[in-house]
Motif scaffolding. Structure first.
Motif, PDB file in Angstrom:
ATOM      1  N   GLY A 120       0.764  -1.172   0.020  1.00 30.65           N
ATOM      2  CA  GLY A 120      -0.213  -0.178  -0.022  1.00 30.65           C
ATOM      3  C   GLY A 120       0.840   1.132   0.057  1.00 30.65           C
ATOM      4  O   GLY A 120       0.587   2.131  -0.646  1.00 30.65           O
ATOM      5  N   PHE A 121       1.919   1.286   0.930  1.00 35.06           N
ATOM      6  CA  PHE A 121       2.786   2.476   0.921  1.00 35.06           C
ATOM      7  C   PHE A 121       3.398   2.935  -0.458  1.00 35.06           C
ATOM      8  O   PHE A 121       3.419   3.916  -0.904  1.00 35.06           O
ATOM      9  N   ASN A 122       4.005   1.510  -1.209  1.00 34.04           N
ATOM     10  CA  ASN A 122       4.546   1.952  -2.354  1.00 34.04           C
ATOM     11  C   ASN A 122       3.713   2.474  -3.358  1.00 34.04           C
ATOM     12  O   ASN A 122       3.918   3.537  -4.142  1.00 34.04           O
ATOM     13  N   TYR A 123       2.412   2.165  -3.586  1.00 33.61           N
ATOM     14  CA  TYR A 123       1.475   2.545  -4.552  1.00 33.61           C
ATOM     15  C   TYR A 123       1.237   4.036  -4.266  1.00 33.61           C
ATOM     16  O   TYR A 123       1.412   4.934  -5.071  1.00 33.61           O
ATOM     17  N   LEU A 124       0.992   4.215  -2.865  1.00 33.29           N
ATOM     18  CA  LEU A 124       0.493   5.711  -2.474  1.00 33.29           C
ATOM     19  C   LEU A 124       1.789   6.596  -2.763  1.00 33.29           C
ATOM     20  O   LEU A 124       1.471   7.797  -3.127  1.00 33.29           O
ATOM     21  N   GLU A 125       2.921   6.208  -2.335  1.00 35.28           N
ATOM     22  CA  GLU A 125       4.160   7.163  -2.342  1.00 35.28           C
ATOM     23  C   GLU A 125       4.451   7.308  -3.877  1.00 35.28           C
ATOM     24  O   GLU A 125       4.659   8.326  -4.192  1.00 35.28           O
TER      25      GLU A 125
END
Length: 455
Positions: free
Chosen positions: A315-320
């Motif tokens: 999730g973090f990678n996509y949002l970042e």
């Protein structure tokens, strides 16, 4: 006709500046997975001060990011970048030589004073053609992501063999390497890109803050980095309690981050092909929320924690990766620099607040409490996304304009707005430049004809 690929100089610019950015971010990130474990010998050590030490750089970054960018416009990009790297090295040495937690906090704050992100991106814009600028920025962005992944691997290994002191000395060395790259490998610019593309304009910052779509994204990056920093105050200690010795933490972090990268790719593909970025955005938030809930409920189960870390980074990678491009899509034409200035400030302020919140919550309610507080904050962000508009798939162009006077600039803007495929156009007399947002029907040669005409 302009070349479809990067020129030799643009490739050199992309990879040299990406290296500088990556080295510096590694120096900031490597402490995150190890400080709570390897800093326990420091006088004054406590979970609260661990959080403050991890996030301290964010406060000075948030305060100085925009001013340092403006100074680079006045005194030159490379002097400001090298000065920032020198400050970063000094901060690293202060932290390395400290035997008290307060000294480490001060060193981290000095590291953050070397706020060079705006100047580096502005220099990249100065040295690239407008039609190739997005590719160069993408290379820099990928390098930042790679440096974060590498820091999760290198941080625990370096700390295991050299201790916290050795890790800070290494970050100083990385800063010196960055200085050498800037001095000897980055070309010297002979012109500056338009300010609207690169630097924040103080007079426009209020408008960026009041824009409802941009506010959602700025609040989002604030919460995202707050949660990231808070989690890394508690997670290393939780993993030790669950049975994973600190020397082996890299064996969890690095594969999880790499695996998350591959899990993120379908989200990106579906979002782009179906033009459904908002849904993928919200799905990524739900994935992170599920991971945080699992961390809080199953704090003593190493297998569940491992899966939760994988989901968290997915999730973090996509949002970042998505947030900067969404900022570019929603910001007014010609105001990308100001929009990104507010965005970067929100990001670093979130890191500082995350350290404070993570350390304080851990001290009061333990690791599970940190994860549940983070889950609540992510829920607030999810609610904010309900009113998020569906981004329109438009390209941005920054083109030179042969402008004689204000009246001519207004005529050009009117003519550009009438061209097929142009969604938004603005012509800036002072910079002799036109900013365009266009769709796939846009014909670049028609716009160049208008901008080169003299009536």
């Amino acid at each position: 006709m302009a070349s479809q690929g990067l020129s030799g100089m643009e490739k050199k610019v992309a990879f040299s500046l990406a290296s500088v950015f990556g080295l510096r971010m590694m120096g900031l990130f490597m402490i995150m997975p190890v400080f709570a474990l390897y800093g326990q010998h420091l006088e004054g050590f406590s979970p609260l001060w661990v959080g403050i030490a991890i996030g301290a750089y964010g406060l000075t970054q948030a305060i100085l990011q925009i001013p340092m960018g403006i100074l680079s416009d006045k005194y030159g990009r490379k002097p400001i970048i090298m000065g920032g790297l020198i400050l970063f090295a000094i901060g690293s040495l202060i932290a390395a030589s400290s035997d008290h937690i307060y000294g480490v906090v001060f060193g981290r704050a000095v590291q953050g004073m070397g706020a060079i992100a705006a100047a580096v991106l502005a220099l990249a814009a100065d040295l690239t053609r407008d039609e190739q600028r997005t590719k160069v920025m993408a290379v820099i962005g990928m390098c930042i992501g790679f440096s974060f992944a590498l820091s999760l691997l290198a941080g625990p290994i370096v700390a295991q063999h050299l201790g916290l002191t050795g890790l800070f000395f290494l970050t100083a060395v990385l800063a010196v390497v960055g200085i050498i790259i800037v001095q000897f490998f980055v070309p010297n610019p002979i012109s500056q890109a338009p300010k609207g593309d690169t630097l924040a304009t103080p007079a426009k910052l209020k408008n960026m803050l009041l824009d409802p779509q941009l506010f959602r994204l700025d609040a989002g990056i604030f919460i995202l980095h707050l949660v990231l920093t808070a989690v890394f105050v508690a997670l290393p200690l939780d993993l030790v309690d669950a049975g994973l010795v600190k020397e082996k933490h890299w064996m969890l972090y690095f594969p999880a981050f790499v695996g998350a990268f591959f899990l993120m790719i379908p989200l990106i593909i579906i979002g782009v092909k179906k033009n459904n970025t908002k849904t993928m955005f919200q799905l990524s938030l739900l994935i992170m929320m599920a991971a945080l809930g699992a961390m809080g409920v199953f704090a003593d189960n190493l297998w569940v924690l491992s899966i939760a870390v994988l989901l968290f980074f997915t999730g973090f990678n996509y949002l970042e990766a998505s947030l900067p491009s969404l900022i570019a899509k929603f910001c007014p034409v010609g105001d990308k620099g100001s929009a990104m200035g507010v965005y970067s400030t929100s990001q670093f302020l979130g890191a500082f607040c995350g350290g404070m919140l993570g350390g304080g919550a851990y001290q009061l309610v333990g690791a599970s409490g940190v994860f549940f507080v983070a889950l609540i904050l992510m829920s607030i962000w999810l609610i904010l996304t309900i009113g998020m508009a569906k981004p329109v798939l438009l390209k941005s162009y920054t083109l030179e304009a042969n402008i004689k006077d204000k009246s001519h600039a207004q005529t050009m803007a009117t003519q550009l707005s009438k061209l097929t495929g142009v969604a938004e156009a603005i012509v800036v007399l002072e910079d002799k430049v036109a900013y365009l947002k266009v769709n796939d029907d846009f014909n670049l040669s028609e716009a160049r004809a208008v901008l080169g005409s003299v009536n």
